[in-house]
Design a protein around this motif. Structure first.
Motif, PDB file in Angstrom:
ATOM      1  N   UNK A 198      -8.114   4.808   1.417  1.00 30.22           N
ATOM      2  CA  UNK A 198      -7.686   5.270   0.102  1.00 30.22           C
ATOM      3  C   UNK A 198      -7.289   4.089  -0.778  1.00 30.22           C
ATOM      4  N   UNK A 199      -7.249   4.324  -2.069  1.00 27.80           N
ATOM      5  CA  UNK A 199      -6.774   3.337  -3.020  1.00 27.80           C
ATOM      6  C   UNK A 199      -5.311   3.624  -3.327  1.00 27.80           C
ATOM      7  N   UNK A 200      -4.472   2.613  -3.247  1.00 26.65           N
ATOM      8  CA  UNK A 200      -3.043   2.803  -3.488  1.00 26.65           C
ATOM      9  C   UNK A 200      -2.618   1.981  -4.703  1.00 26.65           C
ATOM     10  N   UNK A 201      -1.574   2.444  -5.367  1.00 24.24           N
ATOM     11  CA  UNK A 201      -1.028   1.771  -6.534  1.00 24.24           C
ATOM     12  C   UNK A 201       0.044   0.786  -6.091  1.00 24.24           C
ATOM     13  N   UNK A 202      -0.116  -0.486  -6.487  1.00 24.77           N
ATOM     14  CA  UNK A 202       0.871  -1.511  -6.170  1.00 24.77           C
ATOM     15  C   UNK A 202       1.627  -1.905  -7.435  1.00 24.77           C
ATOM     16  N   UNK A 219      -4.644  -3.592   4.457  1.00 26.41           N
ATOM     17  CA  UNK A 219      -4.686  -3.387   3.015  1.00 26.41           C
ATOM     18  C   UNK A 219      -5.210  -4.671   2.372  1.00 26.41           C
ATOM     19  N   UNK A 220      -6.089  -4.522   1.411  1.00 26.33           N
ATOM     20  CA  UNK A 220      -6.641  -5.683   0.722  1.00 26.33           C
ATOM     21  C   UNK A 220      -6.437  -5.506  -0.777  1.00 26.33           C
ATOM     22  N   UNK A 221      -6.171  -6.603  -1.473  1.00 28.28           N
ATOM     23  CA  UNK A 221      -5.950  -6.567  -2.913  1.00 28.28           C
ATOM     24  C   UNK A 221      -6.095  -7.978  -3.459  1.00 28.28           C
ATOM     25  N   UNK A 226      -5.660 -14.315  -8.812  1.00 28.37           N
ATOM     26  CA  UNK A 226      -7.064 -14.169  -8.449  1.00 28.37           C
ATOM     27  C   UNK A 226      -7.353 -14.467  -6.994  1.00 28.37           C
ATOM     28  N   UNK A 227      -6.310 -14.535  -6.170  1.00 31.86           N
ATOM     29  CA  UNK A 227      -6.483 -14.800  -4.739  1.00 31.86           C
ATOM     30  C   UNK A 227      -6.651 -13.473  -4.010  1.00 31.86           C
ATOM     31  N   UNK A 228      -7.678 -13.393  -3.179  1.00 29.64           N
ATOM     32  CA  UNK A 228      -7.924 -12.183  -2.392  1.00 29.64           C
ATOM     33  C   UNK A 228      -7.064 -12.209  -1.136  1.00 29.64           C
ATOM     34  N   UNK A 229      -6.290 -11.164  -0.954  1.00 31.10           N
ATOM     35  CA  UNK A 229      -5.350 -11.101   0.167  1.00 31.10           C
ATOM     36  C   UNK A 229      -5.643  -9.868   1.010  1.00 31.10           C
ATOM     37  N   UNK A 230      -5.614 -10.072   2.303  1.00 24.27           N
ATOM     38  CA  UNK A 230      -5.782  -8.962   3.236  1.00 24.27           C
ATOM     39  C   UNK A 230      -4.648  -9.027   4.263  1.00 24.27           C
ATOM     40  N   UNK A 248       4.453  -1.882   1.369  1.00 24.92           N
ATOM     41  CA  UNK A 248       5.637  -2.713   1.074  1.00 24.92           C
ATOM     42  C   UNK A 248       5.309  -4.203   1.207  1.00 24.92           C
ATOM     43  N   UNK A 249       4.577  -4.595   2.228  1.00 24.03           N
ATOM     44  CA  UNK A 249       4.201  -5.996   2.409  1.00 24.03           C
ATOM     45  C   UNK A 249       3.341  -6.481   1.243  1.00 24.03           C
ATOM     46  N   UNK A 250       2.420  -5.646   0.804  1.00 23.52           N
ATOM     47  CA  UNK A 250       1.539  -6.023  -0.305  1.00 23.52           C
ATOM     48  C   UNK A 250       2.345  -6.201  -1.602  1.00 23.52           C
ATOM     49  N   UNK A 251       3.283  -5.289  -1.850  1.00 22.99           N
ATOM     50  CA  UNK A 251       4.098  -5.388  -3.063  1.00 22.99           C
ATOM     51  C   UNK A 251       4.942  -6.666  -3.079  1.00 22.99           C
TER      52      UNK A 251
END
Length: 255
Positions: A198-202, A219-221, A226-230, A248-251
């Motif tokens: 699913x797509x989540x809102x950060x 989770x990837x974003x 402009x850095x791609x993080x997974x 939470x980690x992504x935020x």
């Protein structure tokens, strides 16, 4: 009468237990005023000018060093423009013993160059992009540097196509973070263990691509630089809510 003689006269007068009359006080004040010597003025301009030249010389030296290594963050210069290998150590490549020199050169020309760092701080300083690792983890552990890769293929020698991997584990659960400053294309196969996607809102309007499976999820974003993080979260015992942990980690890494 000079200052020394006036000073001696006052002490002699006081030593006899006598007090000064108004006439004597007036006479002493007149002598002191007429013999008063102003202290020499400090020549501030030459001294400040000298200090300015010294400061300028230091900045020039730092600038030269910083331009070569890219380390200007403490002067507000941010991250280095290219990977700062002075803060890293190159990893040894094994398994090439049976290759000829030509074969080794050809093989290495198609492989990224691997580095490692003694500390997470040095690894983050060496990267040509800003990266903030999460500080609040679901379990008690600290991140370590798994490795840094410079994808130095013949078509790329600018030291900017960089990936960095960090890991934190408590023996039962683990978190792995991959940060890449260029586009990578992978062909993903069907592992058969995926439960949902699913797509989540950060934070800051960022979108995250969340995948959950029986052992945890990922989770990837893309952050604001402009850095791609997974982020991978491995929790086969299902002690945590994987969706909440990854979000939470992504935020924590968005800003």
């Amino acid at each position: 009468m000079n200052h020394k003689r006036i000073h001696d006269a006052i002490h002699h007068h006081l030593g006899e237990g006598r007090t000064f009359s108004k006439e004597e006080e007036a006479a002493l004040l007149t002598k002191l005023e007429s013999n008063h010597i102003h202290p020499p003025k400090r020549r501030w301009f030459p001294e400040l000018l000298s200090l300015s030249f010294i400061g300028l010389a230091v900045l020039l030296v730092v600038g030269i060093i910083g331009s070569q290594t890219g380390i200007l963050s403490f002067l507000g210069g941010g991250q280095p423009e290219r990977l700062d290998t002075s803060l890293l150590k190159e990893s040894e490549v094994h398994g090439l013993e049976n290759m000829s020199e030509k074969q080794r050169e050809e093989f290495l020309s198609r492989q990224p160059k691997d580095y490692y760092a003694d500390t997470v701080e040095n690894a983050l300083k060496a990267l040509p992009f800003s990266l903030t690792l999460p500080e609040k983890l679901p379990f008690d552990a600290e991140f370590v540097v798994e490795g840094i890769k410079d994808w130095h293929f013949p078509s790329n020698t600018d030291g900017k196509d960089i990936s960095a991997t960090f890991n934190a584990s408590n023996g039962q659960q683990s978190i792995m973070i991959d940060a890449v400053d260029f586009e990578q294309k992978f062909i993903e196969g069907d592992s058969g263990s995926e439960v949902s996607r699913e797509e989540v809102e950060l934070k800051q309007g960022r979108k995250g691509d969340l995948k959950l499976d029986s052992n945890g999820g990922e989770i990837s974003f893309e952050n604001k630089n402009g850095v791609n993080i997974k982020i991978y979260f491995y929790d086969p015992q299902k002690d945590y809510n994987t969706r909440d942990v990854l979000t939470d980690l992504a935020n924590q890494m968005v800003h």
